[in-house]
Design a protein around this motif. Structure first.
Motif, PDB file in Angstrom:
ATOM      1  N   GLN A  77       0.819  -1.227   0.000  1.00  0.00           N
ATOM      2  CA  GLN A  77       0.000   0.000   0.000  1.00  0.00           C
ATOM      3  C   GLN A  77       0.850   1.273   0.000  1.00  0.00           C
ATOM      4  O   GLN A  77       0.658   2.164   0.846  1.00  0.00           O
ATOM      5  CB  GLN A  77      -0.946   0.025   1.205  1.00  0.00           C
ATOM      6  N   ILE A  78       1.787   1.325  -0.927  1.00  0.00           N
ATOM      7  CA  ILE A  78       2.635   2.522  -1.037  1.00  0.00           C
ATOM      8  C   ILE A  78       1.801   3.679  -1.596  1.00  0.00           C
ATOM      9  O   ILE A  78       1.167   3.543  -2.640  1.00  0.00           O
ATOM     10  CB  ILE A  78       3.850   2.235  -1.951  1.00  0.00           C
ATOM     11  N   VAL A  79       1.790   4.782  -0.878  1.00  0.00           N
ATOM     12  CA  VAL A  79       1.091   5.990  -1.336  1.00  0.00           C
ATOM     13  C   VAL A  79       2.141   7.077  -1.550  1.00  0.00           C
ATOM     14  O   VAL A  79       2.861   7.443  -0.610  1.00  0.00           O
ATOM     15  CB  VAL A  79       0.055   6.471  -0.287  1.00  0.00           C
ATOM     16  N   MET A  80       2.248   7.572  -2.782  1.00  0.00           N
ATOM     17  CA  MET A  80       3.215   8.632  -3.057  1.00  0.00           C
ATOM     18  C   MET A  80       2.656   9.956  -2.543  1.00  0.00           C
ATOM     19  O   MET A  80       1.570  10.379  -2.941  1.00  0.00           O
ATOM     20  CB  MET A  80       3.472   8.738  -4.570  1.00  0.00           C
ATOM     21  N   LEU A  81       3.382  10.593  -1.643  1.00  0.00           N
ATOM     22  CA  LEU A  81       2.930  11.852  -1.059  1.00  0.00           C
ATOM     23  C   LEU A  81       3.560  13.043  -1.793  1.00  0.00           C
ATOM     24  O   LEU A  81       2.986  14.127  -1.840  1.00  0.00           O
ATOM     25  CB  LEU A  81       3.278  11.901   0.427  1.00  0.00           C
ATOM     26  N   TYR A  82       4.761  12.843  -2.319  1.00  0.00           N
ATOM     27  CA  TYR A  82       5.412  13.877  -3.132  1.00  0.00           C
ATOM     28  C   TYR A  82       6.425  13.201  -4.036  1.00  0.00           C
ATOM     29  O   TYR A  82       7.116  12.266  -3.616  1.00  0.00           O
ATOM     30  CB  TYR A  82       6.115  14.925  -2.250  1.00  0.00           C
TER      31      TYR A  82
END
Ligand SMILES: Cc1cc2nc3c(=O)[nH]c(=O)nc-3n(C[C@H](O)[C@H](O)[C@H](O)COP(=O)(O)O)c2cc1C
Length: 138
Positions: A77-82
């Protein structure tokens, strides 16, 4: 050359009983590889079994390391924040910024994940500020 920054959050799949050992292995390898590539940044691990990581350096190197991290079965569940350019570095070296129980950090990660769908960067700035302060602690 501009600095490229990636900040992401993910969920650990490491059984909590093994987390300390696995994370120390990740840190040992990261100090070596990131150092060689001129990548700095910070890794957080929380009691809620979340990771948040910042990686900064030249765009090719940061993307290479991120590609390895994406393949790593120890999290999901990798979520790219920037993922973009930055004026300069936030972190002087590469380090493990925090490992342990801190509800405020979990809250900051959750807020930054939620904010991804919104036209706002306040939660991301707060999370980065928290990481920077943790790294500066003696
Ligand atoms: C949450 C997390 C963060 C990681 N951070 C780094 C890192 O900053 N640098 C690094 O070289 N490896 C990091 N790793 C390990 C890589 O995923 C990978 O195991 C290692 O770079 C070897 O890459 P390879 O499988 O492409 O040979 C991390 C792993 C996890 C689970």
């Amino acid at each position: 050359m501009p600095i490229h920054l990636i900040v992401y959050a993910s969920r650990s799949l490491i059984p909590p009983a093994y987390a300390a050992l696995e994370i120390s292995d990740i840190v040992t390898k990261s100090v070596e590889r990131n150092g060689r590539l001129g990548i700095s940044g910070a890794l957080l691990y929380t009691e809620d079994q979340r990771f948040a990581q910042a990686l900064e350096g030249d765009v090719g190197s940061v993307n290479d390391v991120m590609a390895s991290i994406r393949r790593d079965a120890r999290h999901t569940q990798i979520v790219m924040l920037y993922d973009g350019p930055m004026q300069g570095r936030y972190f002087p070296d590469w380090s493990l910024a925090y490992q342990g129980n801190a509800p405020a950090i979990d809250q900051a990660i959750r807020s930054a994940e939620y904010e991804v769908a919104l036209p706002s960067t306040r939660a991301l700035s707060e999370l980065l500020g928290m990481m920077v302060r943790l790294v500066r602690q003696p």
